[in-house]
Design a protein around this motif. Sequence first.
Motif, mmCIF file in Angstrom:
data_model
loop_
_atom_site.group_PDB
_atom_site.id
_atom_site.type_symbol
_atom_site.label_atom_id
_atom_site.label_comp_id
_atom_site.label_asym_id
_atom_site.label_seq_id
_atom_site.Cartn_x
_atom_site.Cartn_y
_atom_site.Cartn_z
ATOM 1 N N VAL A 46 0.835 -1.201 0.000
ATOM 2 C CA VAL A 46 0.000 0.000 0.000
ATOM 3 C C VAL A 46 0.872 1.255 0.000
ATOM 4 N N MET A 47 1.957 1.253 0.778
ATOM 5 C CA MET A 47 2.851 2.419 0.789
ATOM 6 C C MET A 47 3.500 2.626 -0.573
ATOM 7 N N ILE A 48 3.881 1.538 -1.226
ATOM 8 C CA ILE A 48 4.448 1.646 -2.571
ATOM 9 C C ILE A 48 3.392 2.169 -3.542
ATOM 10 N N TRP A 49 2.163 1.708 -3.397
ATOM 11 C CA TRP A 49 1.060 2.210 -4.229
ATOM 12 C C TRP A 49 0.872 3.709 -4.027
ATOM 13 N N GLU A 50 0.942 4.157 -2.775
ATOM 14 C CA GLU A 50 0.786 5.589 -2.498
ATOM 15 C C GLU A 50 1.914 6.394 -3.113
ATOM 16 N N LEU A 51 3.136 5.889 -3.022
ATOM 17 C CA LEU A 51 4.270 6.579 -3.640
ATOM 18 C C LEU A 51 4.085 6.706 -5.147
ATOM 19 N N ALA A 52 3.674 5.606 -5.769
ATOM 20 C CA ALA A 52 3.488 5.620 -7.221
ATOM 21 C C ALA A 52 2.337 6.535 -7.618
ATOM 22 N N ARG A 53 1.280 6.531 -6.835
ATOM 23 C CA ARG A 53 0.117 7.365 -7.115
ATOM 24 C C ARG A 53 0.431 8.849 -6.918
ATOM 25 N N LEU A 54 1.206 9.162 -5.885
ATOM 26 C CA LEU A 54 1.590 10.550 -5.645
ATOM 27 C C LEU A 54 2.450 11.094 -6.779
ATOM 28 N N SER A 227 -2.566 9.544 0.956
ATOM 29 C CA SER A 227 -3.877 9.077 0.494
ATOM 30 C C SER A 227 -4.876 9.430 1.589
ATOM 31 N N ASN A 228 -6.086 8.931 1.482
ATOM 32 C CA ASN A 228 -7.084 9.189 2.531
ATOM 33 C C ASN A 228 -7.609 7.885 3.128
ATOM 34 N N GLY A 232 -8.010 10.664 9.976
ATOM 35 C CA GLY A 232 -7.197 11.383 10.941
ATOM 36 C C GLY A 232 -5.705 11.292 10.695
ATOM 37 N N HIS A 233 -5.306 10.384 9.841
ATOM 38 C CA HIS A 233 -3.873 10.188 9.579
ATOM 39 C C HIS A 233 -3.509 10.404 8.116
ATOM 40 N N GLY A 234 -4.484 10.328 7.216
ATOM 41 C CA GLY A 234 -4.186 10.425 5.794
ATOM 42 C C GLY A 234 -3.986 9.048 5.212
ATOM 43 N N GLY A 235 -2.764 8.776 4.772
ATOM 44 C CA GLY A 235 -2.467 7.486 4.162
ATOM 45 C C GLY A 235 -1.620 6.602 5.053
ATOM 46 N N VAL A 236 -1.367 5.404 4.554
ATOM 47 C CA VAL A 236 -0.532 4.452 5.294
ATOM 48 C C VAL A 236 0.895 4.986 5.408
#
Length: 263
Positions: A46-54, A227-228, A232-236
């Motif tokens: 999921v963190m890798i997905w967020e990096l790629a998406r960002l 991400s959302n 309260g924290h945003g993404g992973v």
Amino acid sequence: MSPAVDRWNDLKPRVASAAVMLVVGAIEVWLGGWWFLILITLLTAVMIWELARLSQPNQPQHALAIAALAALCMLVDEGWPSVSAWIVFPLVPLAFMATPRRQQKAVAIISMAVLISGHGLFVLRDEEGTIAFLWLISVVIISDVMGYFAGRILGGPKFWPAISPKKTWSGTVAGWIGAAGVGAAFALCGHGNGWLIVLSPFVAFAGQMGDIVESWLKRRLGAKDSSNLIPGHGGVLDRFDALTGAMVLVMLLAWLFDLPLGG
């Protein structure tokens, strides 16, 4: 809304989300083995997905493909110990470099740190035991909690305003003090020696730097959160950036020295 109320408006969702994550994490740590590996693999992917998406929001299929590759690399590395992490893990940053995106080199380097952290968390729990894992988690959580409250109550000069405008020196130092307290508590309980008190603030500082690096990346990419996914924290990545930085340092130190943990 008054400034005093606005200062704490994210506390309730943060606490609720943190409570859920702690319960799930505690169960998985207790179970260990493949159950824990599945959790670590999921969080890493999921963190890798967020990096790629960002870094490339217009290519969601690329983000999913790179996340799937990261998950596969984690499972191959941990499930088949004969396959070295240094063989499979570089495939992920290479995938970032092979696809068009903003801050390409930065996200490639960060992706490698995320993978190393995921590997380290599994190894720490599997080889060093639950106590070592709990020490690391406690250092990161206590330093974050003390930094959060000290920063909002005491305020004062900003630690690095150009990158992380909310982080203060009072919160940063409070985090170090809290981490030293964690090291002292574990040492007094017979789970380490006095060097653990010295080491813990450095691990907390590495965690704070993980948070700073992610804040820098989000500012460069014009994003508020990774991400959302977590209320309260945003993404992973927003929640585990500090753990990533701390784990990378612990992995380096464990490679150079014996960690002052035991019992």
